[in-house]
Design a protein around this motif. Structure first.
Motif, PDB file in Angstrom:
ATOM      1  N   GLY A  10     -16.328 -18.144  32.400  1.00  0.00           N
ATOM      2  CA  GLY A  10     -15.914 -17.553  33.669  1.00  0.00           C
ATOM      3  C   GLY A  10     -15.608 -16.078  33.505  1.00  0.00           C
ATOM      4  O   GLY A  10     -15.701 -15.524  32.402  1.00  0.00           O
ATOM      5  N   LEU A  11     -15.233 -15.437  34.585  1.00  0.00           N
ATOM      6  CA  LEU A  11     -15.020 -13.991  34.564  1.00  0.00           C
ATOM      7  C   LEU A  11     -13.565 -13.587  34.332  1.00  0.00           C
ATOM      8  O   LEU A  11     -13.299 -12.535  33.775  1.00  0.00           O
ATOM      9  N   SER A  12     -12.632 -14.405  34.773  1.00  0.00           N
ATOM     10  CA  SER A  12     -11.217 -14.047  34.675  1.00  0.00           C
ATOM     11  C   SER A  12     -10.636 -14.436  33.323  1.00  0.00           C
ATOM     12  O   SER A  12     -10.863 -15.555  32.834  1.00  0.00           O
ATOM     13  N   ASN A 165      -5.825 -19.468  39.084  1.00  0.00           N
ATOM     14  CA  ASN A 165      -6.240 -18.394  39.993  1.00  0.00           C
ATOM     15  C   ASN A 165      -6.657 -18.916  41.373  1.00  0.00           C
ATOM     16  O   ASN A 165      -7.474 -18.299  42.044  1.00  0.00           O
ATOM     17  N   GLY A 166      -6.144 -20.070  41.765  1.00  0.00           N
ATOM     18  CA  GLY A 166      -6.518 -20.638  43.062  1.00  0.00           C
ATOM     19  C   GLY A 166      -7.945 -21.143  43.117  1.00  0.00           C
ATOM     20  O   GLY A 166      -8.484 -21.378  44.197  1.00  0.00           O
ATOM     21  N   PHE A 167      -8.551 -21.367  41.930  1.00  0.00           N
ATOM     22  CA  PHE A 167      -9.965 -21.745  41.880  1.00  0.00           C
ATOM     23  C   PHE A 167     -10.256 -22.996  42.692  1.00  0.00           C
ATOM     24  O   PHE A 167     -11.299 -23.094  43.351  1.00  0.00           O
ATOM     25  N   TYR A 168      -9.361 -23.981  42.624  1.00  0.00           N
ATOM     26  CA  TYR A 168      -9.608 -25.250  43.310  1.00  0.00           C
ATOM     27  C   TYR A 168      -8.953 -25.340  44.690  1.00  0.00           C
ATOM     28  O   TYR A 168      -8.862 -26.425  45.256  1.00  0.00           O
ATOM     29  N   GLU A 169      -8.531 -24.207  45.227  1.00  0.00           N
ATOM     30  CA  GLU A 169      -7.963 -24.221  46.573  1.00  0.00           C
ATOM     31  C   GLU A 169      -8.952 -24.760  47.605  1.00  0.00           C
ATOM     32  O   GLU A 169      -8.570 -25.530  48.501  1.00  0.00           O
ATOM     33  N   PRO A 199       0.824 -17.051  37.400  1.00  0.00           N
ATOM     34  CA  PRO A 199      -0.138 -15.992  37.089  1.00  0.00           C
ATOM     35  C   PRO A 199       0.151 -15.347  35.741  1.00  0.00           C
ATOM     36  O   PRO A 199       1.296 -15.241  35.329  1.00  0.00           O
ATOM     37  N   GLY A 200      -0.942 -14.897  35.096  1.00  0.00           N
ATOM     38  CA  GLY A 200      -0.780 -14.215  33.808  1.00  0.00           C
ATOM     39  C   GLY A 200      -0.534 -15.212  32.733  1.00  0.00           C
ATOM     40  O   GLY A 200      -0.308 -15.039  31.624  1.00  0.00           O
TER      41      GLY A 200
END
Length: 200
Positions: A10-12, A165-169, A199-200
């Motif tokens: 992934g990117l993050s 990161n809220g990916f599965y929101e 986060p972080g």
């Protein structure tokens, strides 16, 4: 614990951190990682972190993926670059009719015949339940199948979705919408637990 995740990082950087954190937690709790057997992306990060922290990992991979180059360069893929699958099986410590088991330190790889058998083995062996990190189509299929199996009573194991990161929101919204429209019963919410890491 069965972990579903991507063969891409992934990117993050948060995805990597979550995979490392999960791998370290599994090793610290002496829970064996059950996963798809690849050595790339989040799969590789989780499994390598488990092994680096003296934990145990079990990868389950179909023969067809090995012959096609696999989802990374895990123990079986490395062996497959030097020998055929049949030769791997001849050297395996435990060979059953449809399964070959290859051991390498704290890593055990089970070679099965198909993607369907891979999913069945992962679900059967995972005694403590399922954890999902971000991923693509294969990851979606796996986690939704695990939820469905819980719904129809095939297993009663917890399904946890790490909403990094809220990916599965969008998935949470989809489930809420299906409950609102009476496609899923209200008690269906208990079949999956979303965890929002800090986060972080």
């Amino acid at each position: 614990v069965c972990v579903y995740c991507a063969s891409s990082p992934g990117l993050s950087p948060e995805y990597r951190k979550a995979a490392e954190s999960l791998g370290a937690a599994l090793a610290a709790s002496s829970r064996t990682l059950i996963y798809g057997g690849g050595d790339r992306g989040l799969m590789g990060i989780v499994s390598n972190t488990v092994i680096e922290n003296s934990g145990k990992a079990m990868g389950i991979i179909p023969r067809s993926l090995i012959l096609a180059g696999g989802e990374g360069r895990g123990p079986v893929e490395r062996a497959a670059s030097q020998a055929t699958v049949e030769q791997i099986e001849q050297g395996a410590r435990n060979v059953k009719k449809d399964v070959a088991v290859v051991n390498s330190g704290n890593m055990q790889t089970i070679v099965v015949n198909s993607m369907h058998e891979r999913k069945l083995q992962m679900a059967r062996i995972a005694g403590a339940g399922f954890v999902t990190l971000p991923g693509g189509f294969g990851t979606y299929e796996e986690v939704l199948e695990a939820i469905t199996w819980s719904q129809i009573g095939i297993n009663q194991k917890p399904v946890i979705v790490l909403n990094v990161n809220g990916f599965y929101e969008p998935l949470r919204t989809l489930i809420d919408g299906a409950i609102k429209e009476a496609f899923i019963q209200e008690n269906g919410r208990r079949l999956v637990t979303f965890i929002d890491p800090p986060p972080g």
